[in-house]
Write a protein that holds these residues in place. Structure first.
Motif, short mmCIF file in Angstrom:
data_model
loop_
_atom_site.label_atom_id
_atom_site.label_comp_id
_atom_site.label_asym_id
_atom_site.label_seq_id
_atom_site.Cartn_x
_atom_site.Cartn_y
_atom_site.Cartn_z
N ILE A 56 4.82 36.63 129.54
CA ILE A 56 3.51 36.57 128.88
C ILE A 56 3.34 35.25 128.14
CG2 ILE A 56 2.13 37.58 127.02
CD1 ILE A 56 3.38 40.33 127.95
N THR A 57 4.37 34.83 127.42
CA THR A 57 4.31 33.55 126.70
C THR A 57 4.09 32.39 127.66
OG1 THR A 57 5.74 34.43 124.96
CG2 THR A 57 5.54 32.03 125.11
N THR A 58 4.83 32.39 128.76
CA THR A 58 4.68 31.33 129.76
C THR A 58 3.27 31.33 130.34
OG1 THR A 58 7.02 31.52 130.31
CG2 THR A 58 5.62 30.43 131.93
N ALA A 59 2.75 32.50 130.68
CA ALA A 59 1.41 32.59 131.25
C ALA A 59 0.35 32.10 130.27
CB ALA A 59 1.12 34.02 131.68
N ILE A 60 0.50 32.43 129.00
CA ILE A 60 -0.47 31.98 128.00
C ILE A 60 -0.40 30.47 127.81
CG2 ILE A 60 -1.08 32.07 125.54
CD1 ILE A 60 -0.36 35.06 125.62
N VAL A 61 0.80 29.92 127.76
CA VAL A 61 0.94 28.46 127.62
C VAL A 61 0.34 27.74 128.82
CG1 VAL A 61 2.63 26.58 127.52
CG2 VAL A 61 2.91 28.58 126.05
#
Length: 83
Positions: A56-61
């Motif tokens: 999720i963090t990677t996708a948001i970044v």
């Protein structure tokens, strides 16, 4: 590199989509019993939680990056078309 206004708009929409959708998915993961060893937020997070947190963090970044590129490309295309 030149990005058309249409492509820039697509990037903006894709970026906004990612920034809006992924936090909602994060809430679903936090609410999932598989994410915790016991009571939610009062027990140890499990691998299920951490794997999804990284995804999720990677996708948001990446979504924020796409959004920034789209906004800059749209501004650039608008500025060059008004000349």
């Amino acid at each position: 590199m030149v990005i058309s206004k249409t492509a820039a708009r697509f990037l903006v929409v894709a970026g906004v989509f990612n920034v809006v959708i992924w936090p909602r998915f994060a809430k679903a993961i936090v609410d999932d019993d598989r994410a915790w060893s016991g009571e939610r937020w009062h027990s140890t997070p499990q691998a299920f939680f951490w794997v999804h947190a990284v995804l999720i963090t990677t996708a948001i970044v990446i979504g924020l990056g796409v959004l920034v590129v789209g906004v800059r490309a749209h501004r650039s295309a608008s500025a060059s078309s008004s000349r």
